[in-house]
Design an enzyme around this catalytic site. Structure first.
Site, PDB file in Angstrom:
ATOM      1  N   CYS A  48      35.901 -11.579 -41.374  1.00 52.83           N
ATOM      2  CA  CYS A  48      36.681 -10.419 -41.834  1.00 52.83           C
ATOM      3  C   CYS A  48      36.432  -9.230 -40.919  1.00 52.83           C
ATOM      4  O   CYS A  48      37.253  -8.331 -40.826  1.00 52.83           O
ATOM      5  CB  CYS A  48      36.293 -10.066 -43.260  1.00 52.83           C
ATOM      6  SG  CYS A  48      34.521  -9.878 -43.449  1.00 52.83           S
ATOM      7  N   GLU A  62      45.711 -10.675 -39.883  1.00 57.53           N
ATOM      8  CA  GLU A  62      44.389 -11.181 -39.536  1.00 57.53           C
ATOM      9  C   GLU A  62      44.556 -12.450 -38.719  1.00 57.53           C
ATOM     10  O   GLU A  62      45.137 -13.416 -39.212  1.00 57.53           O
ATOM     11  CB  GLU A  62      43.657 -11.553 -40.834  1.00 57.53           C
ATOM     12  CG  GLU A  62      42.511 -10.682 -41.154  1.00 57.53           C
ATOM     13  CD  GLU A  62      41.697 -11.229 -42.318  1.00 57.53           C
ATOM     14  OE1 GLU A  62      42.269 -11.801 -43.255  1.00 57.53           O
ATOM     15  OE2 GLU A  62      40.475 -11.059 -42.270  1.00 57.53           O
ATOM     16  N   LYS A  74      32.046 -19.704 -58.060  1.00 59.57           N
ATOM     17  CA  LYS A  74      33.061 -20.673 -57.632  1.00 59.57           C
ATOM     18  C   LYS A  74      33.157 -20.593 -56.114  1.00 59.57           C
ATOM     19  O   LYS A  74      33.744 -19.659 -55.555  1.00 59.57           O
ATOM     20  CB  LYS A  74      34.429 -20.364 -58.255  1.00 59.57           C
ATOM     21  CG  LYS A  74      35.380 -21.547 -58.062  1.00 59.57           C
ATOM     22  CD  LYS A  74      36.788 -21.148 -57.757  1.00 59.57           C
ATOM     23  CE  LYS A  74      37.085 -20.836 -56.336  1.00 59.57           C
ATOM     24  NZ  LYS A  74      36.952 -21.923 -55.345  1.00 59.57           N
ATOM     25  N   GLU A 129      35.786  -7.765 -51.722  1.00 59.28           N
ATOM     26  CA  GLU A 129      35.565  -7.724 -50.264  1.00 59.28           C
ATOM     27  C   GLU A 129      36.697  -8.529 -49.660  1.00 59.28           C
ATOM     28  O   GLU A 129      36.689  -9.761 -49.714  1.00 59.28           O
ATOM     29  CB  GLU A 129      34.201  -8.354 -49.914  1.00 59.28           C
ATOM     30  CG  GLU A 129      32.998  -7.592 -50.441  1.00 59.28           C
ATOM     31  CD  GLU A 129      32.742  -6.283 -49.696  1.00 59.28           C
ATOM     32  OE1 GLU A 129      33.396  -6.039 -48.658  1.00 59.28           O
ATOM     33  OE2 GLU A 129      31.917  -5.495 -50.165  1.00 59.28           O
TER      34      GLU A 129
HETATM   35  P1  NAP Z   1      41.032 -17.065 -49.921  1.00 57.39           P
HETATM   36  O1  NAP Z   1      42.075 -18.068 -49.685  1.00 57.39           O
HETATM   37  O2  NAP Z   1      41.404 -15.780 -50.543  1.00 57.39           O
HETATM   38  O3  NAP Z   1      39.929 -17.802 -50.818  1.00 57.39           O
HETATM   39  C1  NAP Z   1      38.739 -17.175 -51.206  1.00 57.39           C
HETATM   40  C2  NAP Z   1      38.258 -17.800 -52.488  1.00 57.39           C
HETATM   41  O4  NAP Z   1      39.215 -17.556 -53.520  1.00 57.39           O
HETATM   42  C3  NAP Z   1      38.085 -19.318 -52.417  1.00 57.39           C
HETATM   43  O5  NAP Z   1      36.987 -19.689 -53.199  1.00 57.39           O
HETATM   44  C4  NAP Z   1      39.388 -19.807 -53.026  1.00 57.39           C
HETATM   45  O6  NAP Z   1      39.331 -21.101 -53.573  1.00 57.39           O
HETATM   46  C5  NAP Z   1      39.570 -18.787 -54.128  1.00 57.39           C
HETATM   47  N1  NAP Z   1      40.934 -18.735 -54.642  1.00 57.39           N
HETATM   48  C6  NAP Z   1      42.087 -18.989 -53.981  1.00 57.39           C
HETATM   49  N2  NAP Z   1      43.138 -18.825 -54.829  1.00 57.39           N
HETATM   50  C7  NAP Z   1      42.616 -18.460 -56.033  1.00 57.39           C
HETATM   51  C8  NAP Z   1      43.188 -18.161 -57.306  1.00 57.39           C
HETATM   52  N3  NAP Z   1      44.491 -18.181 -57.515  1.00 57.39           N
HETATM   53  N4  NAP Z   1      42.338 -17.841 -58.309  1.00 57.39           N
HETATM   54  C9  NAP Z   1      41.017 -17.808 -58.125  1.00 57.39           C
HETATM   55  N5  NAP Z   1      40.418 -18.085 -56.946  1.00 57.39           N
HETATM   56  C10 NAP Z   1      41.213 -18.399 -55.906  1.00 57.39           C
HETATM   57  O7  NAP Z   1      40.248 -16.689 -48.602  1.00 57.39           O
HETATM   58  P2  NAP Z   1      39.606 -17.670 -47.525  1.00 57.39           P
HETATM   59  O8  NAP Z   1      40.697 -18.238 -46.692  1.00 57.39           O
HETATM   60  O9  NAP Z   1      38.648 -18.608 -48.179  1.00 57.39           O
HETATM   61  O10 NAP Z   1      38.718 -16.650 -46.675  1.00 57.39           O
HETATM   62  C11 NAP Z   1      39.215 -15.893 -45.653  1.00 57.39           C
HETATM   63  C12 NAP Z   1      39.520 -14.478 -46.127  1.00 57.39           C
HETATM   64  O11 NAP Z   1      38.343 -13.893 -46.653  1.00 57.39           O
HETATM   65  C13 NAP Z   1      39.929 -13.571 -44.988  1.00 57.39           C
HETATM   66  O12 NAP Z   1      40.990 -12.748 -45.408  1.00 57.39           O
HETATM   67  C14 NAP Z   1      38.684 -12.746 -44.725  1.00 57.39           C
HETATM   68  O13 NAP Z   1      38.918 -11.512 -44.114  1.00 57.39           O
HETATM   69  C15 NAP Z   1      38.137 -12.612 -46.097  1.00 57.39           C
HETATM   70  N6  NAP Z   1      36.705 -12.279 -46.055  1.00 57.39           N
HETATM   71  C16 NAP Z   1      36.328 -11.010 -46.369  1.00 57.39           C
HETATM   72  C17 NAP Z   1      35.000 -10.646 -46.303  1.00 57.39           C
HETATM   73  C18 NAP Z   1      34.562  -9.252 -46.630  1.00 57.39           C
HETATM   74  O14 NAP Z   1      33.377  -9.058 -46.825  1.00 57.39           O
HETATM   75  N7  NAP Z   1      35.451  -8.275 -46.699  1.00 57.39           N
HETATM   76  C19 NAP Z   1      34.043 -11.603 -45.935  1.00 57.39           C
HETATM   77  C20 NAP Z   1      34.455 -12.886 -45.627  1.00 57.39           C
HETATM   78  C21 NAP Z   1      35.803 -13.213 -45.705  1.00 57.39           C
HETATM   79  P3  NAP Z   1      39.925 -22.351 -52.734  1.00 57.39           P
HETATM   80  O15 NAP Z   1      38.952 -22.587 -51.671  1.00 57.39           O
HETATM   81  O16 NAP Z   1      40.001 -23.438 -53.717  1.00 57.39           O
HETATM   82  O17 NAP Z   1      41.260 -21.925 -52.217  1.00 57.39           O
END
Ligand code: NAP
Length: 488
Positions: free
Chosen positions: A293, A390, A183, A259
């Site tokens: 991240c 962040e 997804k 992650e």
């Molecule tokens: P996010 O809002 O947590 O979304 C990540 C994924 O989860 C998206 O596909 C999102 O779908 C989905 N999602 C959101 N709510 C959900 C739910 N209730 N149930 C199931 N899936 C759900 O994060 P983001 O804004 O896309 O990405 C930024 C974050 O990712 C930052 O905190 C960053 O640090 C972290 N990150 C971490 C790493 C690592 O390796 N540690 C790498 C890259 C990014 P939708 O798009 O539909 O909301």
């Protein structure tokens, strides 16, 4: 849109990829994909719902037994062919990524190479899955240890690295013999759909991978996590969503990899090579427009070099060219959306209210997109909100410290623990500080740690498990022990 842009958008499939076929969603819905540099709509893609998710799960469960037995060499060769195809189409895929996510084309090309490299790395790991055989300590039994795929896996990825976050999960899942459902993030479904096209072309058997873009993330993932047939959940994204998925995964006691978010401290000691430290800070802060991240979120500079370091960093940040990522020479693209930009502005305003000084930048940039000017803040107090949030944008806060102990206490004063950076020319200090930093990774005199051959991941609220390196495939393998009795 220019001709090349139109072509790459037209060529990417816009349906759901389920059971090896491109399909319309059961409810026929679509959603719009936006260009963050203009706010205009690029195209519409199929919007998966719960019924589509179960169709993908049925396919994953149906082919899991045969896929687990598929010769490892052939699994590896599929990944290797996909690696080659990604690299052959690097230009087009990079442009596609820039259009949906905003990063400048040269950076997007870098991500395609990085993403492809996960497929190459795991193509090599597919044939190195090893078990063991030994004799029980009392000599009365033999132990046979085998490694088996965990089973159908749910993969959820964020928008900031739309291709690499997918291959970092799909690579080890395929290599280990797991079927998977991806997804992708709502804001960047096109790169994931292009990846599905490539894996199909590379010979991935039908049903091994499904890709489900959706506006209803919870409606697609939650029923599958609670179903009992999914055996693994691997998520990259924010800590808040990760925690929620961990809770949902507990019902069926799923294997989980998370992650999550970061809040990286970047420590510059008086004895550091200042040129290298400024260069490293530029990389650690500005890679991916600050939307990583691993982004340096708090820069701690020792008092002897703090003023000079801030001055040089400000000079470099002020020289960066902001604009649409498709334009020649642009180094900083737009933020992903209006909400992201408002959050960055709020954090800057809060720091300034608490006494920080704006050295350069400090506000939005012109244009229809969500641009923000590269910013350096000096004299930032540790209690500023951005010290524990962040930023996810091109803002570098510099905090001055006196002693090593003080720097370490402040650096570790966060719930996050993904990565930290240390600049020093004193070997003893380098090792001592690296050992005491509470993070899963440390960049020692280097501003980028990401590498498919290294174990990427965090501690504390930054996650569970590792992706990449020799341990990356472990996340998709179970260990089975067979105790053999009656052997003379
Ligand atoms: P996010 O809002 O947590 O979304 C990540 C994924 O989860 C998206 O596909 C999102 O779908 C989905 N999602 C959101 N709510 C959900 C739910 N209730 N149930 C199931 N899936 C759900 O994060 P983001 O804004 O896309 O990405 C930024 C974050 O990712 C930052 O905190 C960053 O640090 C972290 N990150 C971490 C790493 C690592 O390796 N540690 C790498 C890259 C990014 P939708 O798009 O539909 O909301």
């Amino acid at each position: 849109m220019a001709g090349h842009e139109e072509r790459v958008i037209t060529e990417v499939a816009k349906q759901l990829f389920i059971g090896g076929e491109w399909r319309d969603p059961a409810l026929g819905a679509t959603f719009k994909v936006e260009d963050p540099s203009t706010g205009s709509v690029l195209c519409e893609v199929a919007d998966a719902g719960t019924d589509d998710a179960f169709a993908a799960l049925d396919a994953a469960v149906r082919v899991q037994p045969t896929w687990a037995k598929h010769p490892p060499r052939e699994r590896g060769e599929i990944l290797r062919r996909a690696y080659e195809l990604l690299m052959q189409r690097q230009e087009d895929l990079a442009l596609l990524m820039t259009l949906e996510m905003g990063k400048p084309v040269p950076e997007a090309k870098g991500e395609i190479a990085y993403a492809a490299d996960f497929l190459r790395w795991f193509s090599e790991e597919a044939v190195r899955i090893e078990g063991g055989f030994s004799t029980a300590p009392n000599g009365q039994a033999r132990f046979l240890i085998m490694r088996q795929p965990v089973g159908p896996s749910m993969l959820v990825t964020p928008w900031n690295f739309p291709m690499a976050m997918g291959t970092r999960k799909i690579g080890p899942a395929i290599a280990a013999g797991c079927t998977a459902i991806l997804k992708p993030a709502q804001q960047t479904p096109l790169s994931a759909l292009a990846l599905a096209q490539i894996l199909r072309e590379a010979g991935l058997p039908e049903g091994v991978l499904s890709v489900l873009p959706t506006t209803d993330a919870g409606g697609v993932t939650e029923p599958l996590l609670r179903d009992g047939r999914i055996r693994k959940m691997s998520f990259t994204g924010s800590t808040g969503v990760g925690r929620k998925l961990l809770e949902q995964s507990s019902e069926q006691v799923l294997r989980t990899s998370l992650e999550l978010g970061g809040n990286a401290p970047f420590l510059v000691f008086d004895d550091a090579d200042l040129d290298a430290a400024v260069e490293g800070a530029m990389q650690a802060k500005m890679r991916n427009i600050g939307e990583a991240c691993t982004a340096a979120n708090r820069i701690y500079a020792q008092s002897g070099i703090a003023a000079e370091f801030s001055r040089r960093l400000s000079e470099r940040m002020g020289q960066l060219r902001v604009g649409r990522g498709t334009e020649e020479g642009v180094q900083v693209g737009p933020l992903i959306d209006a909400k992201a930009r408002e959050k960055v502005q709020h954090l800057v305003d809060d720091a300034v209210d608490r006494g920080a000084r704006v050295m350069v930048g400090g506000g939005p940039d012109e244009g229809a997109g969500y641009f923000y000017r590269p910013t350096v803040l000096s004299d930032v107090p540790q209690e500023a909100e951005l010290s524990d949030t962040e930023i996810f944008g091109p803002v570098a806060p510099v905090i001055t410290f006196e002693t090593e102990d003080e720097a370490l206490a402040d650096a570790n004063d966060t719930e996050y623990g993904l990565v930290s950076y240390v600049y020093t020319s004193d070997l003893n200090r380098a090792l001592r500080v690296s050992e005491r930093l509470e993070t899963g990774m440390v960049g020692l005199n280097q501003g980028i740690v990401s590498n498919p051959a290294a174990p990427f991941g965090g501690v504390k609220h930054s996650g569970l498990g590792r992706e990449g390196g020799r341990v990356g495939i472990e996340e998709f393998l179970e260990t089975k022990y067979i105790g053999i009795g009656g052997v003379d």
